[in-house]
Design a protein around this motif. Structure first.
Motif, PDB file in Angstrom:
ATOM      1  N   THR A  25       0.831  -1.203   0.000  1.00 53.87           N
ATOM      2  CA  THR A  25       0.000   0.000   0.000  1.00 53.87           C
ATOM      3  C   THR A  25       0.865   1.253   0.000  1.00 53.87           C
ATOM      4  OG1 THR A  25      -1.671  -1.215   1.266  1.00 53.87           O
ATOM      5  CG2 THR A  25      -1.874   1.182   1.186  1.00 53.87           C
ATOM      6  N   VAL A  26       1.904   1.242   0.839  1.00 50.03           N
ATOM      7  CA  VAL A  26       2.811   2.392   0.948  1.00 50.03           C
ATOM      8  C   VAL A  26       3.562   2.632  -0.360  1.00 50.03           C
ATOM      9  CG1 VAL A  26       4.948   3.200   2.064  1.00 50.03           C
ATOM     10  CG2 VAL A  26       3.096   2.287   3.440  1.00 50.03           C
ATOM     11  N   LEU A  27       3.831   1.562  -1.113  1.00 47.06           N
ATOM     12  CA  LEU A  27       4.631   1.672  -2.333  1.00 47.06           C
ATOM     13  C   LEU A  27       4.027   2.659  -3.332  1.00 47.06           C
ATOM     14  CD1 LEU A  27       7.104   0.629  -3.854  1.00 47.06           C
ATOM     15  CD2 LEU A  27       5.668  -1.199  -4.802  1.00 47.06           C
ATOM     16  N   LEU A 296      -2.189  10.144  -7.003  1.00 44.80           N
ATOM     17  CA  LEU A 296      -3.623   9.850  -6.993  1.00 44.80           C
ATOM     18  C   LEU A 296      -3.860   8.345  -7.092  1.00 44.80           C
ATOM     19  CD1 LEU A 296      -6.461  11.161  -7.038  1.00 44.80           C
ATOM     20  CD2 LEU A 296      -6.333  11.077  -9.526  1.00 44.80           C
ATOM     21  N   VAL A 297      -3.107   7.696  -7.965  1.00 44.02           N
ATOM     22  CA  VAL A 297      -3.228   6.243  -8.104  1.00 44.02           C
ATOM     23  C   VAL A 297      -2.853   5.550  -6.796  1.00 44.02           C
ATOM     24  CG1 VAL A 297      -2.293   4.221  -9.284  1.00 44.02           C
ATOM     25  CG2 VAL A 297      -2.858   6.265 -10.590  1.00 44.02           C
ATOM     26  N   GLY A 298      -1.815   6.071  -6.137  1.00 45.10           N
ATOM     27  CA  GLY A 298      -1.415   5.513  -4.840  1.00 45.10           C
ATOM     28  C   GLY A 298      -2.528   5.662  -3.813  1.00 45.10           C
ATOM     29  N   GLY A 299      -3.225   6.826  -3.837  1.00 54.52           N
ATOM     30  CA  GLY A 299      -4.337   7.035  -2.909  1.00 54.52           C
ATOM     31  C   GLY A 299      -5.475   6.067  -3.157  1.00 54.52           C
ATOM     32  N   ILE A 300      -5.766   5.818  -4.435  1.00 56.18           N
ATOM     33  CA  ILE A 300      -6.808   4.844  -4.776  1.00 56.18           C
ATOM     34  C   ILE A 300      -6.407   3.462  -4.278  1.00 56.18           C
ATOM     35  CG2 ILE A 300      -7.992   3.703  -6.694  1.00 56.18           C
ATOM     36  CD1 ILE A 300      -7.772   6.357  -8.222  1.00 56.18           C
ATOM     37  N   GLY A 301      -5.103   3.169  -4.378  1.00 57.74           N
ATOM     38  CA  GLY A 301      -4.608   1.886  -3.866  1.00 57.74           C
ATOM     39  C   GLY A 301      -4.851   1.758  -2.373  1.00 57.74           C
ATOM     40  N   ILE A 302      -4.623   2.858  -1.640  1.00 61.78           N
ATOM     41  CA  ILE A 302      -4.873   2.845  -0.195  1.00 61.78           C
ATOM     42  C   ILE A 302      -6.350   2.560   0.079  1.00 61.78           C
ATOM     43  CG2 ILE A 302      -5.041   4.347   1.841  1.00 61.78           C
ATOM     44  CD1 ILE A 302      -2.443   5.576   1.131  1.00 61.78           C
ATOM     45  N   MET A 303      -7.235   3.230  -0.646  1.00 60.03           N
ATOM     46  CA  MET A 303      -8.663   3.038  -0.429  1.00 60.03           C
ATOM     47  C   MET A 303      -9.061   1.588  -0.697  1.00 60.03           C
ATOM     48  SD  MET A 303     -11.896   5.171  -1.989  1.00 60.03           S
ATOM     49  CE  MET A 303     -11.602   4.658  -3.676  1.00 60.03           C
ATOM     50  N   ASN A 304      -8.546   1.010  -1.773  1.00 57.92           N
ATOM     51  CA  ASN A 304      -8.887  -0.382  -2.097  1.00 57.92           C
ATOM     52  C   ASN A 304      -8.411  -1.340  -1.008  1.00 57.92           C
ATOM     53  OD1 ASN A 304     -10.124   0.296  -4.499  1.00 57.92           O
ATOM     54  ND2 ASN A 304      -8.267   0.071  -5.719  1.00 57.92           N
ATOM     55  N   ILE A 305      -7.175  -1.133  -0.565  1.00 59.98           N
ATOM     56  CA  ILE A 305      -6.624  -2.003   0.474  1.00 59.98           C
ATOM     57  C   ILE A 305      -7.422  -1.858   1.769  1.00 59.98           C
ATOM     58  CG2 ILE A 305      -4.624  -2.412   1.949  1.00 59.98           C
ATOM     59  CD1 ILE A 305      -4.296  -3.534  -0.824  1.00 59.98           C
ATOM     60  N   GLU A 337      -4.974   4.472  10.285  1.00 59.24           N
ATOM     61  CA  GLU A 337      -4.214   3.512   9.482  1.00 59.24           C
ATOM     62  C   GLU A 337      -3.881   4.098   8.102  1.00 59.24           C
ATOM     63  OE1 GLU A 337      -5.943  -0.370   9.241  1.00 59.24           O
ATOM     64  OE2 GLU A 337      -6.453  -0.430  11.373  1.00 59.24           O
ATOM     65  N   ALA A 338      -4.882   4.709   7.471  1.00 66.37           N
ATOM     66  CA  ALA A 338      -4.665   5.266   6.132  1.00 66.37           C
ATOM     67  C   ALA A 338      -3.666   6.424   6.170  1.00 66.37           C
ATOM     68  CB  ALA A 338      -5.996   5.729   5.545  1.00 66.37           C
ATOM     69  N   VAL A 339      -3.822   7.313   7.165  1.00 65.16           N
ATOM     70  CA  VAL A 339      -2.907   8.462   7.262  1.00 65.16           C
ATOM     71  C   VAL A 339      -1.497   7.996   7.581  1.00 65.16           C
ATOM     72  CG1 VAL A 339      -2.362  10.520   8.610  1.00 65.16           C
ATOM     73  CG2 VAL A 339      -4.708  10.109   7.867  1.00 65.16           C
ATOM     74  N   THR A 340      -1.355   7.006   8.448  1.00 64.88           N
ATOM     75  CA  THR A 340      -0.025   6.485   8.789  1.00 64.88           C
ATOM     76  C   THR A 340       0.676   5.944   7.546  1.00 64.88           C
ATOM     77  OG1 THR A 340      -0.742   5.921  11.033  1.00 64.88           O
ATOM     78  CG2 THR A 340       1.245   4.834  10.208  1.00 64.88           C
ATOM     79  N   LEU A 341      -0.065   5.169   6.750  1.00 63.27           N
ATOM     80  CA  LEU A 341       0.529   4.636   5.517  1.00 63.27           C
ATOM     81  C   LEU A 341       0.919   5.764   4.567  1.00 63.27           C
ATOM     82  CD1 LEU A 341      -1.894   1.624   4.848  1.00 63.27           C
ATOM     83  CD2 LEU A 341       0.472   1.500   5.667  1.00 63.27           C
ATOM     84  N   SER A 342       0.061   6.771   4.436  1.00 59.75           N
ATOM     85  CA  SER A 342       0.351   7.892   3.533  1.00 59.75           C
ATOM     86  C   SER A 342       1.560   8.689   3.996  1.00 59.75           C
ATOM     87  CB  SER A 342      -0.865   8.816   3.436  1.00 59.75           C
ATOM     88  OG  SER A 342      -1.932   8.177   2.791  1.00 59.75           O
ATOM     89  N   MET A 343       1.615   8.998   5.288  1.00 58.35           N
ATOM     90  CA  MET A 343       2.720   9.804   5.804  1.00 58.35           C
ATOM     91  C   MET A 343       4.044   9.046   5.718  1.00 58.35           C
ATOM     92  SD  MET A 343       1.296  12.640   6.578  1.00 58.35           S
ATOM     93  CE  MET A 343       2.274  13.555   7.745  1.00 58.35           C
ATOM     94  N   LEU A 344       3.995   7.743   6.000  1.00 58.60           N
ATOM     95  CA  LEU A 344       5.216   6.927   5.877  1.00 58.60           C
ATOM     96  C   LEU A 344       5.672   6.893   4.425  1.00 58.60           C
ATOM     97  CD1 LEU A 344       7.283   5.019   7.156  1.00 58.60           C
ATOM     98  CD2 LEU A 344       5.677   3.128   6.757  1.00 58.60           C
ATOM     99  N   GLY A 345       4.722   6.677   3.512  1.00 62.33           N
ATOM    100  CA  GLY A 345       5.066   6.687   2.086  1.00 62.33           C
ATOM    101  C   GLY A 345       5.564   8.045   1.638  1.00 62.33           C
ATOM    102  N   GLY A 346       4.970   9.126   2.176  1.00 59.67           N
ATOM    103  CA  GLY A 346       5.403  10.474   1.828  1.00 59.67           C
ATOM    104  C   GLY A 346       6.834  10.747   2.251  1.00 59.67           C
ATOM    105  N   PHE A 384      -3.141  14.566   2.834  1.00 56.78           N
ATOM    106  CA  PHE A 384      -4.500  14.756   2.326  1.00 56.78           C
ATOM    107  C   PHE A 384      -5.017  13.476   1.672  1.00 56.78           C
ATOM    108  CE2 PHE A 384      -7.147  15.736  -1.400  1.00 56.78           C
ATOM    109  CZ  PHE A 384      -8.238  16.325  -0.773  1.00 56.78           C
ATOM    110  N   VAL A 385      -4.138  12.790   0.927  1.00 57.84           N
ATOM    111  CA  VAL A 385      -4.539  11.533   0.281  1.00 57.84           C
ATOM    112  C   VAL A 385      -4.970  10.519   1.328  1.00 57.84           C
ATOM    113  CG1 VAL A 385      -3.586   9.515  -0.914  1.00 57.84           C
ATOM    114  CG2 VAL A 385      -3.230  11.793  -1.840  1.00 57.84           C
ATOM    115  N   GLY A 386      -4.202  10.464   2.440  1.00 54.53           N
ATOM    116  CA  GLY A 386      -4.549   9.526   3.508  1.00 54.53           C
ATOM    117  C   GLY A 386      -5.918   9.812   4.098  1.00 54.53           C
ATOM    118  N   ILE A 387      -6.206  11.087   4.361  1.00 55.82           N
ATOM    119  CA  ILE A 387      -7.507  11.470   4.911  1.00 55.82           C
ATOM    120  C   ILE A 387      -8.630  11.197   3.907  1.00 55.82           C
ATOM    121  CG2 ILE A 387      -8.917  13.440   5.639  1.00 55.82           C
ATOM    122  CD1 ILE A 387      -6.990  12.727   7.770  1.00 55.82           C
TER     123      ILE A 387
END
Length: 409
Positions: A25-27, A296-305, A337-346, A384-387
């Protein structure tokens, strides 16, 4: 009341329990942020290079060049007229109050020889003001002087490229070189300027008194003829006034009526700089927008996961709600969980993007520039993507009924 520490602990434990899924997800966020950082760095680097190149031509600079001329009803293109003369430059000097320094120019190419070395370079006949207009420093020797201009002295000031090719192992100042079979004494050496915005080597040149160029090197078909006039306005605020004054003076000198066509062109380098900066700004925005698609594609990936995670953890959600967890507790858990993954990926993406910009700088003609603003934008966007993409799965999870969730297999 929402127990934030407890909710965060549950969220982080859930991420640790599914390391592979979290990593994948982070990738997507890592790739997106790295692409944004790298593309913005490339665009900023291009803008900086263009700005530096135009700035190297001098500040508040205006160039007057020959325009078109009309002959038997036929108008030639730009440069078709040879009407500019040293007398126009003198008139500008005397009558244009908004103009500070002025340097008429008569230039061309010539073979330059020193002992057994020779080099084809640009020979520029001008005055001592040229180096001041271009803010071009000397590393040794002196500039041209008024006495050189009045006496048509056979002296020259060399650019660094000419020095490298004629004097690889000698100090050039005081030496005598030959330009078109005429002997010239080297009186100064200029610092390195680098390439112009057109890719030309600005250091591949030498300067001689304009009177010497007219009488002994190039000659003139019209008395006092010159190629162009380079001048400097007294300040940035007086640029427009300087342009207007120069235009009026030359029109009067050339007897051009109100409805007549100008046989000269006045160009403002500051205007060129603004246009170039505007073009590179558009390019930077375009590159950033293209790279943002990856984010944006990464954010969609987060939502799917996260949606898959909600489905897999339905019984867990039911148990939590059965023991007292409320909708907001469940919602906050998945958002964290979503924000943590986004911030770590960021964070990882910023490091990789900066590394990518550094690698590009080793191969590009201009060094990419990683600005604090691009880092903040990328990191803020990943948050923002995480939220944004974490909220829907969190909302969906919070709507589950405890009994239905416990029955889920």
């Amino acid at each position: 009341m929402i127990n934030i520490p407890s909710t965060m602990k549950v969220s982080l434990n859930a991420l640790r329990a599914n390391k592979m899924r979290s990593a994948l997800t982070v990738l997507g966020i890592i790739i997106g942020v790295a692409a944004v950082i790298t593309m913005l760095a490339v665009g900023s680097g291009a803008s900086k290079k263009i700005t530096d190149q135009i700035s190297s031509m001098g500040s508040n600079v205006i160039i007057v060049t020959p325009g078109s001329r009309t002959q038997s009803g036929v108008r030639t293109g730009a440069g078709g007229s040879s009407a500019l003369t040293i007398f126009d430059a003198d008139a500008i000097r005397k009558r244009c109050t908004a103009v500070g320094k002025i340097a008429p120019v008569l230039n061309g190419s010539a073979q330059v020889v020193y002992q057994d070395q020779n080099w084809l370079t640009s020979v520029v006949g001008t005055t001592q003001d040229m180096l001041e207009i271009k803010d071009w420093k000397l590393v040794s020797g002196r500039n041209l002087t008024n006495q050189d201009i009045r006496s048509a002295t056979k002296v020259c000031v060399l650019g660094s490229t000419v020095v490298d090719n004629l004097f690889p192992n000698e100090e050039p100042v005081g030496r005598v070189i030959r330009i078109k079979k005429v002997l010239f004494k080297v009186v100064g050496v200029l610092e390195t300027k680098g390439q112009s915005m057109m890719g030309q080597d600005q250091d591949d040149t030498l300067f001689i008194p304009i009177t010497t160029a007219q009488k002994k090197i190039f000659g003139t078909t019209i008395p006092g003829m010159i190629r162009n006039i380079t001048l400097q306005a007294r300040s940035v605020d007086s640029m427009q006034a300087a342009e207007d004054q120069v235009t009026d003076v030359i029109r009067q000198k050339h007897n051009i009526g109100p409805k007549g066509y100008d046989d000269f062109t006045v160009r403002n380098l500051t205007q060129i700089l603004k246009e170039a900066q505007s073009a590179t700004r558009v390019m930077t925005i375009l590159l950033g927008a293209i790279a943002s698609i990856s984010l944006l594609v990464g954010g969609i990936g987060i939502m799917n996961i996260m949606l898959v995670s909600v489905t897999e953890r339905t019984r867990e959600i039911g148990i939590r709600m059965a023991v007292g967890a409320r909708s907001w507790d469940i919602r906050l858990q998945f958002i964290i969980e979503a924000v943590t993954l986004s911030m770590l990926g960021g964070a990882i993406g910023i490091l990789l993007g900066s590394l990518g910009a550094y690698i590009i700088s080793k191969f590009a003609d201009w060094p990419p520039v990683v600005t604090p603003m691009s880092v903040l934008i990328s990191f803020g966007f990943s948050f923002f993507v995480g939220i944004f993409f974490g909220y829907y799965p969190a909302y969906k999870a919070s709507l589950l009924h405890p009994i239905d969730a416990l029955r889920y297999e």
